[in-house]
Design an enzyme around this catalytic site. Structure first.
Site, PDB file in Angstrom:
ATOM      1  N   LYS A 120       0.831  -1.207   0.000  1.00 44.51           N
ATOM      2  CA  LYS A 120       0.000   0.000   0.000  1.00 44.51           C
ATOM      3  C   LYS A 120       0.875   1.272   0.000  1.00 44.51           C
ATOM      4  O   LYS A 120       2.087   1.208   0.266  1.00 44.51           O
ATOM      5  CB  LYS A 120      -0.917  -0.034   1.221  1.00 44.51           C
ATOM      6  CG  LYS A 120      -1.925  -1.196   1.183  1.00 44.51           C
ATOM      7  CD  LYS A 120      -2.909  -1.092   2.326  1.00 44.51           C
ATOM      8  CE  LYS A 120      -3.895  -2.235   2.305  1.00 44.51           C
ATOM      9  NZ  LYS A 120      -4.899  -2.133   3.389  1.00 44.51           N
TER      10      LYS A 120
ATOM     11  N   TYR B 272     -12.375  -1.793  -3.386  1.00 43.06           N
ATOM     12  CA  TYR B 272     -12.854  -1.928  -2.001  1.00 43.06           C
ATOM     13  C   TYR B 272     -14.373  -1.742  -1.910  1.00 43.06           C
ATOM     14  O   TYR B 272     -14.874  -1.252  -0.893  1.00 43.06           O
ATOM     15  CB  TYR B 272     -12.145  -0.907  -1.102  1.00 43.06           C
ATOM     16  CG  TYR B 272     -10.782  -1.375  -0.602  1.00 43.06           C
ATOM     17  CD1 TYR B 272     -10.644  -2.584   0.080  1.00 43.06           C
ATOM     18  CD2 TYR B 272      -9.647  -0.606  -0.774  1.00 43.06           C
ATOM     19  CE1 TYR B 272      -9.403  -3.012   0.557  1.00 43.06           C
ATOM     20  CE2 TYR B 272      -8.397  -1.037  -0.306  1.00 43.06           C
ATOM     21  CZ  TYR B 272      -8.294  -2.228   0.357  1.00 43.06           C
ATOM     22  OH  TYR B 272      -7.075  -2.660   0.832  1.00 43.06           O
TER      23      TYR B 272
ATOM     24  N   PHE C 253     -15.184   4.666   7.385  1.00 39.56           N
ATOM     25  CA  PHE C 253     -13.785   4.882   6.998  1.00 39.56           C
ATOM     26  C   PHE C 253     -13.559   4.866   5.488  1.00 39.56           C
ATOM     27  O   PHE C 253     -12.442   5.077   5.027  1.00 39.56           O
ATOM     28  CB  PHE C 253     -12.857   3.864   7.685  1.00 39.56           C
ATOM     29  CG  PHE C 253     -13.107   2.423   7.294  1.00 39.56           C
ATOM     30  CD1 PHE C 253     -12.583   1.881   6.128  1.00 39.56           C
ATOM     31  CD2 PHE C 253     -13.859   1.586   8.115  1.00 39.56           C
ATOM     32  CE1 PHE C 253     -12.791   0.560   5.781  1.00 39.56           C
ATOM     33  CE2 PHE C 253     -14.077   0.253   7.780  1.00 39.56           C
ATOM     34  CZ  PHE C 253     -13.549  -0.257   6.604  1.00 39.56           C
TER      35      PHE C 253
ATOM     36  N   ARG D 258      -2.063 -14.308   4.221  1.00 39.12           N
ATOM     37  CA  ARG D 258      -2.818 -13.628   5.296  1.00 39.12           C
ATOM     38  C   ARG D 258      -2.099 -13.809   6.638  1.00 39.12           C
ATOM     39  O   ARG D 258      -2.026 -12.890   7.435  1.00 39.12           O
ATOM     40  CB  ARG D 258      -4.249 -14.188   5.403  1.00 39.12           C
ATOM     41  CG  ARG D 258      -5.145 -13.921   4.213  1.00 39.12           C
ATOM     42  CD  ARG D 258      -5.634 -12.513   4.091  1.00 39.12           C
ATOM     43  NE  ARG D 258      -6.538 -12.098   5.146  1.00 39.12           N
ATOM     44  CZ  ARG D 258      -7.166 -10.925   5.165  1.00 39.12           C
ATOM     45  NH1 ARG D 258      -6.981 -10.055   4.175  1.00 39.12           N
ATOM     46  NH2 ARG D 258      -7.958 -10.584   6.151  1.00 39.12           N
TER      47      ARG D 258
ATOM     48  N   THR E 219      -5.395  -6.930  10.687  1.00 40.83           N
ATOM     49  CA  THR E 219      -5.647  -5.682   9.942  1.00 40.83           C
ATOM     50  C   THR E 219      -5.012  -4.471  10.627  1.00 40.83           C
ATOM     51  O   THR E 219      -4.346  -3.659   9.978  1.00 40.83           O
ATOM     52  CB  THR E 219      -7.177  -5.444   9.821  1.00 40.83           C
ATOM     53  OG1 THR E 219      -7.768  -6.588   9.224  1.00 40.83           O
ATOM     54  CG2 THR E 219      -7.486  -4.217   8.995  1.00 40.83           C
TER      55      THR E 219
ATOM     56  N   ARG F  12       2.661  -6.422   8.767  1.00 44.13           N
ATOM     57  CA  ARG F  12       1.947  -5.228   9.240  1.00 44.13           C
ATOM     58  C   ARG F  12       2.564  -4.688  10.536  1.00 44.13           C
ATOM     59  O   ARG F  12       2.546  -3.480  10.774  1.00 44.13           O
ATOM     60  CB  ARG F  12       0.461  -5.540   9.408  1.00 44.13           C
ATOM     61  CG  ARG F  12      -0.254  -5.526   8.054  1.00 44.13           C
ATOM     62  CD  ARG F  12      -1.659  -6.031   8.117  1.00 44.13           C
ATOM     63  NE  ARG F  12      -2.384  -5.712   6.896  1.00 44.13           N
ATOM     64  CZ  ARG F  12      -3.563  -6.247   6.584  1.00 44.13           C
ATOM     65  NH1 ARG F  12      -4.138  -7.129   7.389  1.00 44.13           N
ATOM     66  NH2 ARG F  12      -4.158  -5.917   5.466  1.00 44.13           N
TER      67      ARG F  12
ATOM     68  N   ASN G 117      -1.757   0.104   6.959  1.00 39.61           N
ATOM     69  CA  ASN G 117      -1.274  -1.205   7.415  1.00 39.61           C
ATOM     70  C   ASN G 117      -0.382  -1.900   6.387  1.00 39.61           C
ATOM     71  O   ASN G 117      -0.265  -3.116   6.369  1.00 39.61           O
ATOM     72  CB  ASN G 117      -2.445  -2.080   7.859  1.00 39.61           C
ATOM     73  CG  ASN G 117      -3.491  -2.239   6.770  1.00 39.61           C
ATOM     74  OD1 ASN G 117      -3.299  -1.776   5.652  1.00 39.61           O
ATOM     75  ND2 ASN G 117      -4.588  -2.895   7.090  1.00 39.61           N
TER      76      ASN G 117
ATOM     77  N   GLU H 285      -9.585 -10.183  -7.576  1.00 41.12           N
ATOM     78  CA  GLU H 285      -8.555  -9.158  -7.380  1.00 41.12           C
ATOM     79  C   GLU H 285      -7.377  -9.343  -8.349  1.00 41.12           C
ATOM     80  O   GLU H 285      -6.786  -8.364  -8.806  1.00 41.12           O
ATOM     81  CB  GLU H 285      -8.083  -9.194  -5.929  1.00 41.12           C
ATOM     82  CG  GLU H 285      -9.190  -8.763  -4.972  1.00 41.12           C
ATOM     83  CD  GLU H 285      -8.815  -8.890  -3.505  1.00 41.12           C
ATOM     84  OE1 GLU H 285      -7.685  -9.324  -3.202  1.00 41.12           O
ATOM     85  OE2 GLU H 285      -9.660  -8.540  -2.664  1.00 41.12           O
TER      86      GLU H 285
HETATM   87  N1  LIG Z   1     -11.857   0.899  11.145  1.00 40.92           N
HETATM   88  C1  LIG Z   1     -11.065   1.236  10.133  1.00 40.92           C
HETATM   89  N2  LIG Z   1     -10.571   2.483  10.049  1.00 40.92           N
HETATM   90  C2  LIG Z   1      -9.787   2.864   9.029  1.00 40.92           C
HETATM   91  N3  LIG Z   1      -9.411   2.040   8.041  1.00 40.92           N
HETATM   92  C3  LIG Z   1      -9.844   0.769   8.086  1.00 40.92           C
HETATM   93  C4  LIG Z   1     -10.683   0.296   9.126  1.00 40.92           C
HETATM   94  N4  LIG Z   1     -10.963  -1.010   8.908  1.00 40.92           N
HETATM   95  C5  LIG Z   1     -10.328  -1.330   7.772  1.00 40.92           C
HETATM   96  N5  LIG Z   1      -9.643  -0.284   7.271  1.00 40.92           N
HETATM   97  C6  LIG Z   1      -8.857  -0.221   6.030  1.00 40.92           C
HETATM   98  O1  LIG Z   1      -9.582  -0.902   5.026  1.00 40.92           O
HETATM   99  C7  LIG Z   1      -8.834  -2.025   4.556  1.00 40.92           C
HETATM  100  C8  LIG Z   1      -9.800  -3.143   4.247  1.00 40.92           C
HETATM  101  O2  LIG Z   1     -10.384  -3.584   5.437  1.00 40.92           O
HETATM  102  P1  LIG Z   1     -10.662  -5.129   5.722  1.00 40.92           P
HETATM  103  O3  LIG Z   1     -11.603  -5.199   6.861  1.00 40.92           O
HETATM  104  O4  LIG Z   1     -11.023  -5.801   4.438  1.00 40.92           O
HETATM  105  O5  LIG Z   1      -9.259  -5.604   6.277  1.00 40.92           O
HETATM  106  P2  LIG Z   1      -8.228  -6.626   5.703  1.00 40.92           P
HETATM  107  O6  LIG Z   1      -8.930  -7.667   4.901  1.00 40.92           O
HETATM  108  O7  LIG Z   1      -7.329  -7.064   6.789  1.00 40.92           O
HETATM  109  O8  LIG Z   1      -7.398  -5.655   4.799  1.00 40.92           O
HETATM  110  P3  LIG Z   1      -7.084  -5.768   3.253  1.00 40.92           P
HETATM  111  O9  LIG Z   1      -8.427  -5.997   2.561  1.00 40.92           O
HETATM  112  O10 LIG Z   1      -6.455  -4.432   2.899  1.00 40.92           O
HETATM  113  O11 LIG Z   1      -6.161  -6.917   3.164  1.00 40.92           O
HETATM  114  C9  LIG Z   1      -7.862  -2.318   5.692  1.00 40.92           C
HETATM  115  O12 LIG Z   1      -6.717  -2.995   5.259  1.00 40.92           O
HETATM  116  C10 LIG Z   1      -7.529  -0.928   6.180  1.00 40.92           C
HETATM  117  O13 LIG Z   1      -6.561  -0.295   5.350  1.00 40.92           O
END
Ligand SMILES: Nc1ncnc2c1ncn2[C@@H]1O[C@H](COP(=O)(O)OP(=O)(O)OP(=O)(O)O)[C@@H](O)[C@H]1O
Length: 213
Positions: free
Chosen positions: A18, A56, A64, A92, A98, A113, A123, A137
């Site tokens: 990222k 996304y 967010f 993962r 996350t 991370r 992250n 994706e």
């Molecule tokens: N509460 C939050 N506040 C701010 N940003 C968030 C929050 N939750 C998630 N994100 C952002 O959105 C992305 C996607 O969230 P998701 O819940 O899908 O997490 P993830 O699957 O661990 O991450 P990714 O999809 O990026 O691998 C996160 O990686 C983070 O950058």
């Protein structure tokens, strides 16, 4: 066909470095390789807000979401297709939770991370969370990438036997007789020449129509 029985399915997943970790992309790639992943494809891209919203889309409407889009479009990302047995779960596990602050507590030395991220949003990396997401994706960033399993073993042998071997042996035999200076280009030309599947030109010539007919 059960590809896993032949041991021929190597799972693929999408990894993103990222914007907050873009300057650490080489270091992160070194860690990826050290953990036995193969990087099949790689590209650096600055996402537009539209592309990011699409990527996304499952988070559309969340509080967010606007800041996530602003963050993800603030600098380039590096997208990679990673291959390994059980790649989705393995990647993962390697990236960790996350929230980078949680990662620093629970997986301080072993998660990307924890090493490169800052908080819940910044992250450092992304990883597909299921086979369905991985396919979507990977196609998102690499539309020409083959996502489905590439057959080897008996299915591949059967395919080659039926469709390739006869023509290839003929061309290789001719190559050995000819011994050209550039054998690879010569072989490619020969295969094009004798390809039994090449489109046939129609010999029927249609007379051009004239306006006063
Ligand atoms: N509460 C939050 N506040 C701010 N940003 C968030 C929050 N939750 C998630 N994100 C952002 O959105 C992305 C996607 O969230 P998701 O819940 O899908 O997490 P993830 O699957 O661990 O991450 P990714 O999809 O990026 O691998 C996160 O990686 C983070 O950058």
């Amino acid at each position: 066909m059960d590809f896993s029985k032949h041991g021929i399915f190597v799972e693929r997943t999408l990894a993103l470095v990222k914007p907050d970790a873009i300057n650490k992309a080489d270091e992160i790639e070194t860690i990826i390789l050290k953990h036995g992943f193969t990087v099949l494809e790689k590209r650096r891209i600055t996402l537009t807000a539209e592309q990011c919203s699409d990527f996304y889309s499952e988070h559309y409407g969340k509080k967010f979401f606007p800041s996530l889009v602003a963050f993800m479009t603030s600098a380039p990302v590096v997208a990679m297709v990673l291959a390994k047995e059980n790649a989705i779960q393995q990647w993962r596990d390697l990236i960790g939770p996350t929230n980078s602050n949680v990662a620093k507590e629970t997986h301080p030395d072993s998660s990307i991370r924890a090493l490169f991220g800052t908080n819940e949003q910044k992250n450092a990396v992304h990883g597909s969370d299921s086979a369905v997401s991985a396919e979507r994706e990977i196609r998102f960033f690499f539309p020409n990438c083959v996502v489905e399993p590439i057959p080897t073993g008996p299915p591949a042998t059967d395919y080659l036997e039926q469709n390739v071997n006869k023509t290839l042996i003929k061309a290789l035999t001719a190559l050995c007789k000819e011994k050209p200076k550039d054998p690879v280009v010569w072989l490619a030309d020969k295969l094009m020449e004798i390809n039994p599947y090449k489109p046939k030109l129609s010999l029927t010539v249609t007379a051009p129509s004239t306006n006063n007919e």
